[in-house]
Design an enzyme around this catalytic site. Structure first.
Site, PDB file in Angstrom:
ATOM      1  CB  VAL A   6      11.573  27.839  25.348  1.00 28.82           C
ATOM      2  CG1 VAL A   6      11.808  28.302  26.470  1.00 28.82           C
ATOM      3  CG2 VAL A   6      10.893  29.190  24.350  1.00 28.82           C
ATOM      4  NE  ARG A  35      -3.342  28.291  13.807  1.00 28.18           N
ATOM      5  CZ  ARG A  35      -4.162  29.046  13.861  1.00 28.18           C
ATOM      6  NH1 ARG A  35      -4.069  30.234  14.830  1.00 28.18           N
ATOM      7  NH2 ARG A  35      -4.680  29.372  12.762  1.00 28.18           N
ATOM      8  CG  ASN A  49       9.887  32.149   4.915  1.00 28.80           C
ATOM      9  OD1 ASN A  49       9.338  32.945   5.648  1.00 28.80           O
ATOM     10  ND2 ASN A  49      10.155  30.988   4.585  1.00 28.80           N
ATOM     11  CE1 TYR A  74      13.548  33.423  14.634  1.00 27.92           C
ATOM     12  CE2 TYR A  74      12.547  35.150  16.284  1.00 27.92           C
ATOM     13  CZ  TYR A  74      12.639  34.206  14.875  1.00 27.92           C
ATOM     14  OH  TYR A  74      11.587  34.567  14.123  1.00 27.92           O
ATOM     15  N   GLY A  75      16.816  36.560  18.688  1.00 30.57           N
ATOM     16  CA  GLY A  75      16.339  38.155  18.641  1.00 30.57           C
ATOM     17  C   GLY A  75      17.525  38.881  18.063  1.00 30.57           C
ATOM     18  CD  GLN A  91      19.645  27.615  22.491  1.00 30.08           C
ATOM     19  OE1 GLN A  91      18.913  28.505  22.255  1.00 30.08           O
ATOM     20  NE2 GLN A  91      19.523  26.571  23.274  1.00 30.08           N
TER      21      GLN A  91
HETATM   22  N1  LIG Z   1       6.265  31.613  13.105  1.00 30.84           N
HETATM   23  C1  LIG Z   1       6.135  32.829  13.634  1.00 30.84           C
HETATM   24  O1  LIG Z   1       5.440  33.126  14.610  1.00 30.84           O
HETATM   25  C2  LIG Z   1       7.255  33.797  13.027  1.00 30.84           C
HETATM   26  C3  LIG Z   1       7.444  34.973  13.719  1.00 30.84           C
HETATM   27  C4  LIG Z   1       8.216  36.019  13.211  1.00 30.84           C
HETATM   28  C5  LIG Z   1       9.115  35.647  12.235  1.00 30.84           C
HETATM   29  N2  LIG Z   1       9.087  34.408  11.661  1.00 30.84           N
HETATM   30  C6  LIG Z   1      10.194  33.959  10.570  1.00 30.84           C
HETATM   31  O2  LIG Z   1       9.340  33.746   9.589  1.00 30.84           O
HETATM   32  C7  LIG Z   1      10.085  32.787   8.713  1.00 30.84           C
HETATM   33  C8  LIG Z   1       9.470  31.469   8.528  1.00 30.84           C
HETATM   34  O3  LIG Z   1       9.157  30.830   9.771  1.00 30.84           O
HETATM   35  P1  LIG Z   1       8.171  29.622   9.941  1.00 30.84           P
HETATM   36  O4  LIG Z   1       7.236  29.871  11.223  1.00 30.84           O
HETATM   37  O5  LIG Z   1       7.436  29.490   8.734  1.00 30.84           O
HETATM   38  O6  LIG Z   1       9.248  28.512  10.390  1.00 30.84           O
HETATM   39  P2  LIG Z   1       9.106  26.888   9.886  1.00 30.84           P
HETATM   40  O7  LIG Z   1       7.893  26.616   9.844  1.00 30.84           O
HETATM   41  O8  LIG Z   1      10.225  26.322  11.083  1.00 30.84           O
HETATM   42  O9  LIG Z   1       9.773  26.982   8.386  1.00 30.84           O
HETATM   43  C9  LIG Z   1      11.134  27.362   8.162  1.00 30.84           C
HETATM   44  C10 LIG Z   1      11.492  27.122   7.013  1.00 30.84           C
HETATM   45  O10 LIG Z   1      12.721  27.651   6.830  1.00 30.84           O
HETATM   46  C11 LIG Z   1      13.682  26.539   6.191  1.00 30.84           C
HETATM   47  N3  LIG Z   1      14.948  26.615   6.394  1.00 30.84           N
HETATM   48  C12 LIG Z   1      15.649  26.472   7.489  1.00 30.84           C
HETATM   49  N4  LIG Z   1      17.016  26.519   7.428  1.00 30.84           N
HETATM   50  C13 LIG Z   1      17.195  26.487   5.947  1.00 30.84           C
HETATM   51  C14 LIG Z   1      18.131  26.741   5.219  1.00 30.84           C
HETATM   52  N5  LIG Z   1      19.473  26.634   5.623  1.00 30.84           N
HETATM   53  N6  LIG Z   1      18.226  26.694   3.760  1.00 30.84           N
HETATM   54  C15 LIG Z   1      17.025  26.670   3.224  1.00 30.84           C
HETATM   55  N7  LIG Z   1      15.743  26.503   3.967  1.00 30.84           N
HETATM   56  C16 LIG Z   1      15.954  26.644   5.282  1.00 30.84           C
HETATM   57  C17 LIG Z   1      12.931  25.126   6.576  1.00 30.84           C
HETATM   58  O11 LIG Z   1      13.268  24.116   6.022  1.00 30.84           O
HETATM   59  P3  LIG Z   1      13.310  22.686   6.421  1.00 30.84           P
HETATM   60  O12 LIG Z   1      12.028  22.170   6.464  1.00 30.84           O
HETATM   61  O13 LIG Z   1      14.116  21.880   5.586  1.00 30.84           O
HETATM   62  O14 LIG Z   1      14.025  22.874   7.856  1.00 30.84           O
HETATM   63  C18 LIG Z   1      11.540  25.902   6.633  1.00 30.84           C
HETATM   64  O15 LIG Z   1      11.165  25.544   5.245  1.00 30.84           O
HETATM   65  C19 LIG Z   1      11.554  32.595   9.570  1.00 30.84           C
HETATM   66  O16 LIG Z   1      12.323  33.496   9.113  1.00 30.84           O
HETATM   67  C20 LIG Z   1      11.104  33.170  11.063  1.00 30.84           C
HETATM   68  O17 LIG Z   1      11.991  33.507  11.824  1.00 30.84           O
HETATM   69  C21 LIG Z   1       8.357  33.427  11.818  1.00 30.84           C
END
Ligand SMILES: NC(=O)c1ccc[n+]([C@@H]2O[C@H](COP(=O)([O-])OP(=O)(O)OC[C@H]3O[C@@H](n4cnc5c(N)ncnc54)[C@H](OP(=O)(O)O)[C@@H]3O)[C@@H](O)[C@H]2O)c1
Length: 598
Positions: free
Chosen positions: A95, A230, A88, A192-193, A104
């Site tokens: 943006v 969210r 995950n 990201y895409g 990036q």
């Molecule tokens: N939110 C959306 O609308 C959405 C839509 C499509 C896909 N996604 C995908 O869903 C997943 C979770 O996203 P989210 O929205 O929950 O994001 P988030 O709230 O920013 O959480 C991301 C999590 O990933 C952790 N992380 C980042 N880099 C890491 C690393 N190197 N090692 C271990 N953990 C790491 C972060 O830890 P820290 O707290 O230490 O930074 C955090 O716990 C992602 O893969 C995202 O691309 C999200």
């Protein structure tokens, strides 16, 4: 050694934390919340514990190879391997971030693609028979692929792409951004895409490999999209809660023992998206609408509301209106069966190939019956009967309660049926008669109150403005003298005065004034009124009745007068933010420029 164990990466917050919470309740074994930062991970475990939910913790930074190998060794040693792995952890630049695109690209791909691949490299060998692997990817990856050159698309979608080739392609993207040659090389401007296109493709490659190398182990590996959720990543406007975002990853983690499907698929809302990266033919209507809504909301964050006017069963054309700002309503015409839309699709990243949708039912038979009933008077008689017995009223209540009414209204608008009906009723005098009846019985007044309460009125006004319907109606009413007559009636009965008070009280008037000023409508109206002498006449009337004097006093008291002098020329909106892009509407040309460059 024998306990079953589930591991979720990046689970100290957001969707990952919600996945852990849900797995703790549903998974028959131990659930590990992992985080790169021990402090943040510990806090998350403690917060779950305060809810009565017990999760274990292990440090795991997917960007750190030694952290990955240490964790893999720990799970192998303590549990004999891993039963459920949810990849995950992910990142996304905001943006507004002004970091150079090459940075990036490098940073985003490092975590979302390369580090996630490292996780898979070291954890797949220890996934136990019957295990489940879930890679949290995104629809953005699908959309991004549609923006790539035909050659790249062909490679990503092919069944024979290897892991090595994919890694080379991902690295090529990162390298090309450093010399700003990525576009020439067929890549779009979204790090990201691209990272998620890579992750989804990797999932399919690895699923194929598992089937080949461990055919009897029954491991199911899938990629998924949690939806727009969210979290810190996506912001507070996203429609789904983290718990809702966790639904599909948890569903894939808990696919029952013995299941053989889905495997190597891209899944959203617990449903396989047909061919994953190959397009999404044959979506159900619900899927289609939610997917389209998600896509548009993601692409155009400022769009307040999106109405999908037409639905699949009825017509081979779907029209969506997206109010981008007060001046621009974007219409998307989605061709259901031909992928030949009217809209300039290059702006929409070739969404069209995803929309090869199947079932289309003809409306002709319904129309034929309606015309017959109208001709024979059957309809009229039925309407009277239903009104008399109270059936109609009851039906109306039922339809409002279930949302059917709302859906029907949208459908009729999309197909142009509404407009046609309005014309017919006007022609036959039915409308006028109905209006009188409703006024007499007080129905009108009651309906107005209801619509104001539910916000329906406001939404309708926005729609009519966007489509130009309002303007057309105003012209018609002016031409036929209807307006003048109505104004007299309202003045005579005191309705006007009452309405003015209401609008002032709720702030509606003020909002409308600002809007009209912004769009130049006010200025145009003033010119028109001056030309026809209307203004002069009105001024005389207001002076005679003392209205003017009263208005001046009011405006002075509220400070409105002063405000007017400082806000004469608000800047016109010419562009909106669309994902990482600025869409420029000047001269109605759809240009794209990068936010950081703008
Ligand atoms: N939110 C959306 O609308 C959405 C839509 C499509 C896909 N996604 C995908 O869903 C997943 C979770 O996203 P989210 O929205 O929950 O994001 P988030 O709230 O920013 O959480 C991301 C999590 O990933 C952790 N992380 C980042 N880099 C890491 C690393 N190197 N090692 C271990 N953990 C790491 C972060 O830890 P820290 O707290 O230490 O930074 C955090 O716990 C992602 O893969 C995202 O691309 C999200």
């Amino acid at each position: 050694m024998s306990s079953r164990v589930a591991v979720v990466t990046g689970s100290n917050k957001g969707i990952g934390l919600a996945i852990v919470r849900d797995l703790c309740k549903k998974f028959p074994g131990v659930v590990y919340l992992t985080a790169r930062d021990v402090g943040r991970g510990g806090e998350a475990v403690a917060s779950l514990s305060s809810e009565g939910v017990t999760a274990m913790f292990h440090q795991l930074d997917i960007n750190d190879l030694s952290s990955i190998t240490a964790a893999a060794a720990y799970f192998k040693d303590k549990y004999g391997g891993v039963d459920v792995l949810v990849n995950n952890a992910g990142i996304a630049f905001k943006v507004a971030d002004d970091a150079p695109f090459a940075v990036q690209a490098d940073v985003t791909l490092k975590t979302n693609f390369f580090a996630t691949r490292d996780m898979l490299t070291h954890f797949l060998p220890i996934i136990k028979a019957g295990g489940r692997v879930v890679n949290v990817s995104s629809f953005v990856g699908v959309r991004t692929l549609n923006m790539c050159s035909a050659a790249l698309q062909q490679r990503f979608r092919s069944d024979d792409i290897t892991e090595d080739e994919l890694v080379t392609l991902m690295q090529q993207f990162v390298d090309k951004t450093k010399t700003a040659e990525h576009k020439q090389a067929g890549w779009p401007e979204t790090a990201y895409g691209v990272s998620k296109t890579g992750l989804t493709t990797l999932s399919m490659i690895l699923a194929r490999r598992l089937s080949k190398e461990r055919p009897n182990d029954g491991i199911l590996l899938n990629a998924c999209c949690p939806g727009w959720v969210r979290t810190d990543m996506a912001g507070p406007k996203a429609p789904k809660s983290p718990e809702e975002g966790a639904v599909t990853p948890v569903y894939l983690s808990l696919l029952p023992a013995g299941a053989t499907d889905p495997h190597g698929k891209f899944v959203s809302d617990k449903e396989v998206q047909a061919d994953g990266l190959k397009g999404c033919g044959g979506l159900s209507r619900m899927d289609f609408c939610s997917r389209l809504r998600w896509f548009i909301e993601w692409t155009f964050p400022p769009a307040g509301s999106l109405s999908i006017c037409q639905t699949l069963e009825r017509q081979p054309l779907i029209r969506c209106s997206v109010p981008l700002n007060r001046q621009v309503v974007l219409y998307l015409y989605l061709s259901v069966d031909s992928a030949a839309p009217v809209f300039p699709w290059e702006r929409f990243n070739n969404l069209a190939p995803d929309l090869r949708l199947a079932t289309v039912t003809s409306r002709t038979s319904v129309e034929r019956e309606e015309t017959r009933r109208r001709g024979t008077g059957e309809e009229e008689e039925e309407v009277k009967r239903r009104r008399g017995t109270g059936e109609e009223e009851e039906e109306v209540k039922r339809r409002r309660g279930t949302g059917e009414e709302e859906e029907e209204v949208k459908r009729r608008r999309g197909t142009g049926e509404e407009e046609e009906e309005v014309k017919r009723r006007r022609g036959t005098g039915e409308e006028e008669e109905e209006v009188k009846r409703r006024r007499g019985t007080g129905e009108e007044e009651e309906e107005v109150k209801r619509r104001r309460g539910t916000g329906e009125e406001e939404e309708e006004v926005k729609r009519r403005r966007g489509t130009g319907e309002e303007e057309e109606e105003v012209k018609r009413r002016r031409g036929t003298g209807e307006e003048e007559e109505e104004v007299k009636r309202r003045r005579g009965t005191g309705e006007e005065e009452e309405e003015v008070k209401r609008r002032r009280g709720t702030g509606e008037e003020e909002g409308e004034v600002k809007r009209r000023r912004g769009t130049g409508e006010e200025e145009e109206e003033v010119k028109r009124r001056r030309g026809t002498g209307e203004e002069e006449e009105e001024v005389k009337r207001r002076r005679g009745t003392g209205e003017e004097e009263e208005e001046v006093k009011r405006r002075r008291g509220t400070g409105e007068e002063e405000e007017e002098q400082t806000h004469i020329n608000p800047p016109h909106v010419t562009s909106v933010r669309a994902g990482g892009d600025i869409v420029d509407f000047r001269e109605r040309q759809y240009q794209t420029t990068r936010t950081v460059a703008a």
